[in-house]
Design a protein around this motif. Sequence first.
Motif, short mmCIF file in Angstrom:
data_model
loop_
_atom_site.label_atom_id
_atom_site.label_comp_id
_atom_site.label_asym_id
_atom_site.label_seq_id
_atom_site.Cartn_x
_atom_site.Cartn_y
_atom_site.Cartn_z
N GLU A 17 -4.52 15.81 2.85
CA GLU A 17 -4.37 14.49 2.23
C GLU A 17 -3.26 14.58 1.23
N GLY B 99 -3.18 3.84 -4.99
CA GLY B 99 -3.16 2.93 -3.42
C GLY B 99 -2.13 1.85 -3.28
N LEU C 297 -12.14 11.56 3.24
CA LEU C 297 -10.85 11.59 3.57
C LEU C 297 -10.40 11.58 5.02
N SER D 276 0.89 5.45 0.78
CA SER D 276 0.32 6.41 1.85
C SER D 276 -0.59 7.39 1.31
N GLY D 277 -0.64 7.41 -0.06
CA GLY D 277 -1.57 8.39 -0.82
C GLY D 277 -0.90 8.54 -2.09
N LYS E 220 -6.82 0.50 -2.07
CA LYS E 220 -7.57 1.69 -2.64
C LYS E 220 -7.46 2.66 -1.73
N LYS E 221 -7.46 4.13 -2.24
CA LYS E 221 -7.54 5.29 -1.34
C LYS E 221 -8.67 6.09 -1.89
N ALA F 232 0.68 -1.08 -0.13
CA ALA F 232 0.10 -0.20 -0.06
C ALA F 232 0.88 1.27 0.04
#
Length: 345
Positions: free
Chosen positions: A223, A303, A216, A188-189, A278-279, A186
């Motif tokens: 973000e 993501g 968010l 972090s964004g 996913k983000k 993953a």
Amino acid sequence: MEKSFSESYAAAGVDVTAGYKSVELIKSHVKKTEIPGVIGGIGGFGGMFEIAANQYKNPVLVSGTDGVGTKLKLAFLMDKHDTIGIDCVAMCVNDVACSGAKPLFFLDYIACGKNYPEKIEQIVKGVADGCVQAGCALVGGETAEHPGLMPDNEYDLAGFTVGIGDKDRLVSGNELAVGDALIGVASSGVHSNGFSLIRKVLDINEKNIETYVAELGKTLGEELLTPTKIYVKSLLRLMDKVNVNAISHITGGGFYENVPRMLKDGFTAVIEKEKCFKKPVFDIIKKAGNIPERDMFNTFNMGTGLVIAVSAENADAAVKILNGAGESAAIIGEIKAGETGVELC
């Protein structure tokens, strides 16, 4: 009466005393990055690092350089400069670690319209924090004032790292085989890519950057300015315990450009989108710009910041090691025969 050189230089827009103050302010941040091998301190004409020859059978140096890009615009708008340096370090050291090398040292370059020492300190603090996360030393850097070339309140940031690894343990992709499992790790964004598109489709400005977004759980600016994840220590721990056949750092160009870089001819990476991390921020970007899904996967990490190939029998162990190192990892696909590079299904 003739002016002194420093006074003339100041009149031209360069404040040498600000440069001296910046150096004093950053010393404590640089100090915390020291690791065995560092020789001397900041201020010399070259950063020095000693390599213990007996630690490596056939040492190979691996280097990487990168910048932060237009993510800097977010830092300017928010007047927040203490994390952008982490992004700079991450973009360099993650690439080096993907080759199986351990980053040894880092250097930064800051070009600014005007040297504000406290702002420079915050930028370098972020660089130092990134170096600590990566386990490498900040051995030097440069801050250059560019009056007339850049606005006073803006700057650019780039960096350079050198790592080391044993030649027979580097990750080259030569061991890749049909049936290998693909592990996603993953992000972090957004990390540090695609911000020119983001700023356009979200119409980023001083007002909406402070807008709280329920999906968010934070403001839009918080973000988007989230620092890039540094994977170095987790990757080194994984490679110390499991044979890793290939690694792709998902940066600019997303999946479609970066995953094929870890493949040999005749291999295709088949990735199941639903198994990827996913983000919510990517859904917001996609909807705001009405961006086709393929373009999203061709621009952003979506993501998932890393894709790692290991033999199928080592896949579960690899996921466990990565999760134990603080990452979020899962099997997201496999290597098959083919010439398409990457298939997202």
